[in-house]
Write an enzyme that holds these catalytic residues in place. Structure first.
Site, mmCIF file in Angstrom:
data_model
loop_
_atom_site.group_PDB
_atom_site.id
_atom_site.type_symbol
_atom_site.label_atom_id
_atom_site.label_comp_id
_atom_site.label_asym_id
_atom_site.label_seq_id
_atom_site.Cartn_x
_atom_site.Cartn_y
_atom_site.Cartn_z
ATOM 1 N N ARG A 290 48.930 12.702 58.446
ATOM 2 C CA ARG A 290 49.052 12.657 57.004
ATOM 3 C C ARG A 290 48.832 11.208 56.551
ATOM 4 N NH1 ARG A 290 48.100 17.104 56.730
ATOM 5 N NH2 ARG A 290 49.195 18.861 55.766
ATOM 6 N N GLU A 319 44.544 12.583 48.014
ATOM 7 C CA GLU A 319 43.361 13.406 48.280
ATOM 8 C C GLU A 319 43.142 14.298 47.075
ATOM 9 O OE1 GLU A 319 43.910 15.512 51.989
ATOM 10 O OE2 GLU A 319 44.469 13.680 53.043
ATOM 11 N N HIS A 338 39.369 15.375 55.017
ATOM 12 C CA HIS A 338 40.419 16.318 55.428
ATOM 13 C C HIS A 338 39.853 17.669 55.815
ATOM 14 C CE1 HIS A 338 44.964 17.398 54.889
ATOM 15 N NE2 HIS A 338 44.451 17.924 55.969
#
Lengths: 377, 347
Positions: A290, A319, A338
């Protein structure tokens, strides 16, 4: 009990048996929060006997057909997310939903559902990161929580090793020389003999360890609970284990640091400016956990100043990563949006994992991937 | 490069005299001398290091005749015949790298000169390069980097190597190491080699799923997602990967060459890449090296092009000189050497 929501309702000569089964205590009554058109949900046709599927939908409105009794009878909820609808599941050229916008919308939908799920016993999440799911109500409730730990491990581990190659073989230089048609003869580095430092030795970290080991890298790890990795030290998978207060030592010893921690109160900003400063100048930071477990500003500063060799990042503090973020333009950064775990099979693996757990649930066996709700992982 | 004093008469000296045939991109003669002299036992002398006999004018006829060991440091040196003509006492030829083609003249092959190379020293580095090529395509690295350059959050599906089929053409040190790495990822590994029986243990242990003899090349090409060619260049492997073999590949497959450029029909490969009939290629070797700027390979978007450097890892010289030193001990003790080239098969 009425079973209008059940997909097991055959409506033919065997319906008497089916009705009897339904009238008896069902093995489980499952509600799935997800996109009903997703191809992976075809696997739900193979539910264990006695399991009633109450429905598949993304919002409350999709379950309007359920009666109050059915809501109250629901003991299992599966919350999937991050998948794609069938029309978009073309490999390589698809325009998939953004991973994070879908998980945000699903967070809201669970909160909508929560008050109705008075009989909920088990919540299974098709994600690994749970920070959005762990509301105080869920944490304090007796509801068992499991997640998709393991489903993404292979893909993220492959990304981590690719990142090592990216820097060891000077891939950007290779590609630039190729573009310029220059026969640029230079040395390459092997991964063999280099040190891989793992921060986080869960499913992802362990798979990275296995691959790094195959490359004959020296693998070391930081863990809060050394007893969990004793076996790995004995087997030689891990050369050294560092305690939580020895982070800087791990950073200083590693050629490649692979971070795969969940984001919790105790991991927030764990890889601080000071930890980054402890890294070798030839060190590479890889983050597949993360973004908020790293002090991103400090990382950017270190990369800009060339104080570390580079970074490979699949996750970020914010994000979608804003296009103004300096990480985009840094020559010593490999950046993936991601999606390094987003393979053609991951949602199928995800649903299969739930089905394996469902079988355990109806048999009264220990479930896989039980989350410690207070720890957050 | 000083001569060592000869040993006292009561011990029978075991001596050897070495000449090094050096060729770029080998390091300078002084560096080579340093690396070697540090490992030479008493009685062994490095007589000279140069690109051709003309560069070694200071050596006497007697010295040339006394040189029983020739180290080839840069196999593309075209002066093999000139060296052989002077080395009338040659017993042992050793290459610090793997390929030796220009030095395998009919004349030297017909003598009893022992020929060894450094195969194995570079195997790991080459294998790592091969795996990097696999990742380059499975993760669509060019697309990734392009989006990154454009600051574009471009989410797309990636592929895992796990479950893909790796087809090894050539299964020596390099192929063997690629098999180990591929297996660690959970790839299905098949191999083609001239003597399949040599891989039976690997099939039994599960390292290899299946081994094929050379007449089954097209089957291997057809079932593989990633083909890794690591064959030496011999008369048997000249353009082994022909136009037909390339045509047998899956349209989603990748061809990786870490062996020799002339093991592949390069023109056919270029055509297939231009037409998109295969996904791409990862190349470290070419028919002509350095690759001329005019070669279409440079500009193809589905090619990863490495300038024959995949073997040259930072510890290469150390590891290679290490191997030579071990072989030298064996030579002096009259023991069989490591990595002896079979003169029939030329590898």
């Amino acid at each position: 009990m009425p079973h209008n929501g059940s997909s097991n309702d055959t409506g033919d000569a065997t319906s008497a048996a089916a009705a009897a089964a339904a009238a008896a205590a069902a093995a489980a009554r499952v509600l799935v929060i997800g996109n009903p058109e997703a191809p992976e949900f075809a696997l739900l046709q193979q539910l264990p006997p006695g399991v009633v599927l109450l429905g598949v939908g993304q919002a409350l409105a999709d379950f309007a057909h359920l009666s109050p009794e059915q809501w109250a009878s629901c003991d299992v909820v599966v919350k999937m997310g991050g998948g794609s609808s069938p029309s978009k599941s073309q490999p390589a050229h698809s325009h998939l939903h953004r991973c994070n916008s879908s998980s945000v919308s699903l967070t809201q939908s669970l909160e909508e559902f929560w008050p109705l799920l008075t009989g909920l016993k088990w919540l299974h999440s098709g994600a690994v990161g749970l920070e959005h799911l762990l509301t105080p109500a869920l944490v304090t409730s007796p509801v068992l929580l499991t997640n998709a730990r393991g489903v993404y491990s292979q893909s993220l581990a492959e990304f981590a090793l690719m990142s090592c190659h990216f820097f060891a073989k000077q891939l950007p230089r290779l590609m630039a020389s190729q573009a310029a048609r220059v026969w640029d003869v230079h040395e390459v580095q092997e991964l063999r003999g280099a040190t891989m430092g793992l921060i986080g030795i869960g499913a992802i970290g362990r798979r990275v360890a296995e691959l790094a080991s195959a490359y004959r890298m020296r693998v070391v790890a930081l863990t809060r609970d050394a007893s969990k990795v004793q076996q790995d030290v004995h087997s030689g998978l891990l050369s050294q284990v560092y305690a939580a207060d020895q982070l800087h030592q791990l950073m200083a010893a590693s050629d490649y640091v692979c971070l795969s921690l969940p984001h919790t109160a105790s991991t927030d900003g764990l890889v601080s400016a000071a930890a980054i400063a402890a890294m070798k100048p030839t060190g590479v930071l890889i983050n597949v956990g993360r973004g908020r477990t790293v002090d991103e500003e400090a990382l950017i500063a270190a990369l800009q100043a060339g104080r570390i060799r580079g970074a490979a990042l699949d996750v970020f503090a914010t994000e979608l990563l804003p296009s103004s973020n300096p990480l985009w333009g840094l020559p010593n950064v490999l950046l993936t949006p991601h999606c390094s775990a987003r393979t053609g099979r991951f949602m199928f693996d995800n649903v299969q994992l739930f089905l394996d757990n469902l079988q355990r649930y109806v048999e009264g066996r220990q479930l896989l991937n039980v989350v410690d709700k207070t720890l957050g992982y | 490069m000083e001569e060592r004093d000869t040993q006292p008469a009561e011990t029978t000296p075991i001596t050897a005299n070495i000449i090094v045939a050096r060729y770029p991109p080998a390091p300078p003669a002084s560096t080579i001398a340093e690396l070697l002299n540090a490992r030479l036992p008493p009685g062994v002398t490095l007589l000279g290091c140069g690109q051709s006999p003309a560069e070694l004018q200071h050596l006497t006829q007697q010295q040339w005749a006394s040189a029983d060991v020739l180290i080839v440091w840069g196999a593309r040196n075209p002066n093999a015949k000139e060296f052989y003509a002077k080395l009338t006492g040659l017993k042992w030829l050793h290459s610090v790298a793997t390929g030796l083609e220009l030095w395998l003249t009919p004349e030297v092959l017909s003598t009893s000169v022992t020929i060894t190379n450094a195969k194995g020293v570079t195997a790991n580095s080459m294998a790592e390069f091969a795996m990097m090529c696999c990742h380059y395509f499975s993760r669509q690295l060019p697309r990734l980097l392009e989006a990154q350059a454009a600051h574009r959050w471009d989410v797309f599906e990636v592929e895992e190597l796990r479950g893909a089929t790796l087809g090894l053409v050539g299964c020596g040190h390099i192929g063997g190491r690629v098999a180990q790495l591929g297996g660690a990822y959970g790839m299905r590994v098949v191999a083609l080699r001239s003597n399949p029986a040599l891989s039976q243990l690997d099939v039994d242990s599960g390292l290899l799923d299946r081994v094929y003899s050379p007449e089954h090349l097209h089957e291997v090409m057809a079932c593989s997602d990633y083909v890794v060619v690591s064959t030496p260049y011999t008369p048997d492997t000249h353009e082994l990967i022909s136009a037909a073999a390339i045509a047998a590949m899956k349209p989603t497959a990748v061809l990786i060459n870490v062996g020799r450029g002339r093991c592949i029909d390069e023109a056919a490969l270029i055509e297939a890449l231009q037409a998109g009939r295969i996904r791409g290629a990862g190349l470290d070797v070419y028919q002509v090296e350095p690759l001329p700027p005019s070669s279409p390979l440079w500009g193809l978007p589905n090619v990863l092009l490495s300038p024959h450097r995949a073997a040259f890892h930072s510890n290469f010289f150390r590891d290679s000189v290490d191997l030579f030193a071990r072989n030298l001990q064996r030579h002096l003790a009259g023991q069989p050497l490591l990595n002896v080239l079979d003169k029939q098969s030329q590898y």
